[in-house]
Write an enzyme that holds these catalytic residues in place. Structure first.
Site, PDB file in Angstrom:
ATOM      1  N   GLN A 184       0.821  -1.212   0.000  1.00 43.56           N
ATOM      2  CA  GLN A 184       0.000   0.000   0.000  1.00 43.56           C
ATOM      3  C   GLN A 184       0.859   1.269   0.000  1.00 43.56           C
ATOM      4  O   GLN A 184       0.661   2.173  -0.826  1.00 43.56           O
ATOM      5  CB  GLN A 184      -0.929   0.005   1.218  1.00 43.56           C
ATOM      6  CG  GLN A 184      -1.994  -1.075   1.190  1.00 43.56           C
ATOM      7  CD  GLN A 184      -2.919  -0.993   2.383  1.00 43.56           C
ATOM      8  OE1 GLN A 184      -4.135  -0.858   2.251  1.00 43.56           O
ATOM      9  NE2 GLN A 184      -2.377  -1.075   3.577  1.00 43.56           N
TER      10      GLN A 184
ATOM     11  N   PHE B  52      14.319 -10.655   1.686  1.00 44.36           N
ATOM     12  CA  PHE B  52      14.246 -10.160   3.056  1.00 44.36           C
ATOM     13  C   PHE B  52      14.452 -11.262   4.088  1.00 44.36           C
ATOM     14  O   PHE B  52      14.463 -10.995   5.285  1.00 44.36           O
ATOM     15  CB  PHE B  52      12.905  -9.449   3.283  1.00 44.36           C
ATOM     16  CG  PHE B  52      12.955  -7.982   2.979  1.00 44.36           C
ATOM     17  CD1 PHE B  52      12.488  -7.057   3.885  1.00 44.36           C
ATOM     18  CD2 PHE B  52      13.484  -7.515   1.783  1.00 44.36           C
ATOM     19  CE1 PHE B  52      12.549  -5.690   3.619  1.00 44.36           C
ATOM     20  CE2 PHE B  52      13.541  -6.162   1.500  1.00 44.36           C
ATOM     21  CZ  PHE B  52      13.077  -5.245   2.427  1.00 44.36           C
TER      22      PHE B  52
ATOM     23  N   ALA C 207       7.024  -5.151   4.415  1.00 39.90           N
ATOM     24  CA  ALA C 207       6.732  -5.690   5.744  1.00 39.90           C
ATOM     25  C   ALA C 207       5.933  -6.973   5.638  1.00 39.90           C
ATOM     26  O   ALA C 207       5.229  -7.212   4.656  1.00 39.90           O
ATOM     27  CB  ALA C 207       5.955  -4.671   6.583  1.00 39.90           C
TER      28      ALA C 207
ATOM     29  N   THR D 150       2.850  -8.286   7.008  1.00 43.28           N
ATOM     30  CA  THR D 150       1.712  -7.599   7.632  1.00 43.28           C
ATOM     31  C   THR D 150       0.565  -8.527   8.056  1.00 43.28           C
ATOM     32  O   THR D 150      -0.457  -8.041   8.536  1.00 43.28           O
ATOM     33  CB  THR D 150       1.148  -6.536   6.672  1.00 43.28           C
ATOM     34  OG1 THR D 150       0.788  -7.162   5.436  1.00 43.28           O
ATOM     35  CG2 THR D 150       2.192  -5.451   6.406  1.00 43.28           C
TER      36      THR D 150
ATOM     37  N   ASP E 282       1.701   1.341  15.124  1.00 42.37           N
ATOM     38  CA  ASP E 282       1.125   1.548  16.450  1.00 42.37           C
ATOM     39  C   ASP E 282       1.111   0.265  17.277  1.00 42.37           C
ATOM     40  O   ASP E 282       0.969   0.305  18.493  1.00 42.37           O
ATOM     41  CB  ASP E 282      -0.310   2.069  16.315  1.00 42.37           C
ATOM     42  CG  ASP E 282      -1.183   1.122  15.508  1.00 42.37           C
ATOM     43  OD1 ASP E 282      -0.988   1.050  14.272  1.00 42.37           O
ATOM     44  OD2 ASP E 282      -2.068   0.465  16.088  1.00 42.37           O
TER      45      ASP E 282
ATOM     46  N   TYR F 134       3.728  -9.621  15.644  1.00 41.29           N
ATOM     47  CA  TYR F 134       3.909  -8.560  14.655  1.00 41.29           C
ATOM     48  C   TYR F 134       4.450  -7.293  15.316  1.00 41.29           C
ATOM     49  O   TYR F 134       5.416  -6.687  14.838  1.00 41.29           O
ATOM     50  CB  TYR F 134       2.578  -8.268  13.961  1.00 41.29           C
ATOM     51  CG  TYR F 134       2.608  -7.044  13.080  1.00 41.29           C
ATOM     52  CD1 TYR F 134       3.219  -7.076  11.834  1.00 41.29           C
ATOM     53  CD2 TYR F 134       2.030  -5.842  13.498  1.00 41.29           C
ATOM     54  CE1 TYR F 134       3.263  -5.932  11.025  1.00 41.29           C
ATOM     55  CE2 TYR F 134       2.065  -4.713  12.702  1.00 41.29           C
ATOM     56  CZ  TYR F 134       2.684  -4.761  11.456  1.00 41.29           C
ATOM     57  OH  TYR F 134       2.729  -3.641  10.673  1.00 41.29           O
TER      58      TYR F 134
ATOM     59  N   TRP G 109      -3.237   2.049  11.158  1.00 47.15           N
ATOM     60  CA  TRP G 109      -4.413   1.691  10.373  1.00 47.15           C
ATOM     61  C   TRP G 109      -4.316   2.165   8.920  1.00 47.15           C
ATOM     62  O   TRP G 109      -5.207   2.849   8.404  1.00 47.15           O
ATOM     63  CB  TRP G 109      -5.663   2.265  11.026  1.00 47.15           C
ATOM     64  CG  TRP G 109      -5.961   1.750  12.405  1.00 47.15           C
ATOM     65  CD1 TRP G 109      -5.130   1.084  13.244  1.00 47.15           C
ATOM     66  CD2 TRP G 109      -7.193   1.889  13.117  1.00 47.15           C
ATOM     67  NE1 TRP G 109      -5.752   0.796  14.436  1.00 47.15           N
ATOM     68  CE2 TRP G 109      -7.023   1.280  14.378  1.00 47.15           C
ATOM     69  CE3 TRP G 109      -8.415   2.479  12.817  1.00 47.15           C
ATOM     70  CZ2 TRP G 109      -8.042   1.234  15.326  1.00 47.15           C
ATOM     71  CZ3 TRP G 109      -9.421   2.441  13.772  1.00 47.15           C
ATOM     72  CH2 TRP G 109      -9.241   1.816  15.008  1.00 47.15           C
TER      73      TRP G 109
END
Length: 320
Positions: free
Chosen positions: A11, A56, A79, A81, A121, A144, A169
């Site tokens: 994203q 990675f 990442a 995710t 977060d 995570y 988010w």
């Protein structure tokens, strides 16, 4: 300025790649992000094509390949995710989310590059109601979050010049995240349950891309003035996933979308029963970012409305 971008199919990476000026010298390689790997070369435009695979899960290969390109800026938007899957795939999550960024930080030191990394977060345990500050101690409540916190600490301790954007988010109009799921299910289901006790701020990937590019432009002109470090960056305001979903539905109706959904039900995180525990308080205090960079952070509703509008328009085009 030579920019090495990892995670171009995600994203944030996709938003950054779409926003970079044509004059930018960008390297956006394929990358391997799972036990079996994934090759995204078919999705890459010819001018950006890189004939190498950034693995990675192979720190030595990642380090050597990064040094060989001698970038001025490294942007890590890659990442692992899958929050629930990470509980059962801790090794992969730690390799991709913690060890790989640490290696990129070491490479940044070696070639004198600025490292821009995206954090989460989820490094916090979600206690209380006060928005989290950069100085608050991370206490992740899932694998995570542990992997993301490990990356933050490794980068900050590496000695490289860095910007860590810790956000919350994240969504985009492309992909298959929460926003797309709600919009899709609203057209096919009559009842839907959404968690109502997790609070945060939906943040548009395009906002993060715009901020990154603005700061990069300043860095290119006056690198000595960059106040590097860790920053909390998220859209203004707060909401629950339940109210976020309600806002999406209301916007869809405003745009004339036909919905089959009759009832949206609130449910607690405990009753929802996810594999990984999520933080209840994902509020981020963005005062440091606002004070340092003087860039606006619009209300979360503005970006969500724009994303819903784009998707509704896409649906209309597909049906015509």
């Amino acid at each position: 300025m030579k920019i090495l971008l990892f995670g171009r199919s995600g994203q944030i990476g996709r938003a950054i790649l779409a926003s970079l000026p044509a004059s930018a010298q960008v390297m956006a390689p394929d990358w391997r992000d799972g036990p079996a790997g994934r090759n995204d070369e078919a999705q890459m435009s010819a001018p950006l094509r890189e004939r190498w695979l950034a693995d990675f899960q192979d720190p030595a290969q990642l380090y050597e390949c990064t040094l060989a390109r001698a970038p001025d800026v490294i942007i890590n938007a890659a990442a692992y995710t899958a929050v629930d899957e990470a509980e059962d795939n801790e090794t992969a999550a730690m390799l991709i989310n913690a060890h790989a960024p640490a290696v990129l930080a070491q490479a940044a030191v070696r070639c004198g590059a600025l490292l821009i990394h995206f954090s989460s977060d989820y490094v916090f345990d979600g206690s209380g109601t006060r928005p989290w500050r950069e100085t608050d101690q991370g206490r992740p409540c899932n694998v995570y979050g542990q992997s993301k916190l490990a990356a933050d600490l490794a980068i900050m301790g590496s000695g490289c010049r860095h910007l860590i954007w810790r956000t919350s988010w994240v969504y985009a109009s492309a992909g298959n995240g929460f926003l797309q799921t709600i919009m899709r299910l609203a057209r096919t289901r009559q009842t839907l349950s959404v968690v109502n006790d997790q609070i945060g701020a939906p943040t548009d990937a395009r906002l993060l891309a715009a901020i990154t590019l603005d700061v990069l432009e300043r860095y290119g002109q006056h690198p000595e003035h960059l106040e590097d470090g860790l920053y909390h960056v998220a859209a203004a305001g707060q909401t629950s996933w339940f109210d976020y979903a309600n806002h999406i539905l209301a916007r869809m109706r405003t745009r004339g979308a036909t919905l089959t959904l009759e009832q949206l039900l609130p449910v607690s995180s405990q009753d929802y029963g996810s594999r990984a525990r999520r933080p209840l308080n994902s509020r981020l205090n963005t005062a440091k970012f606002l004070r340092t960079f003087a860039l606006p952070l619009p209300a979360w509703q503005a970006g969500v409305d724009a994303a819903v509008d784009r998707l509704c328009e896409d649906w209309r085009r597909d049906q015509s």
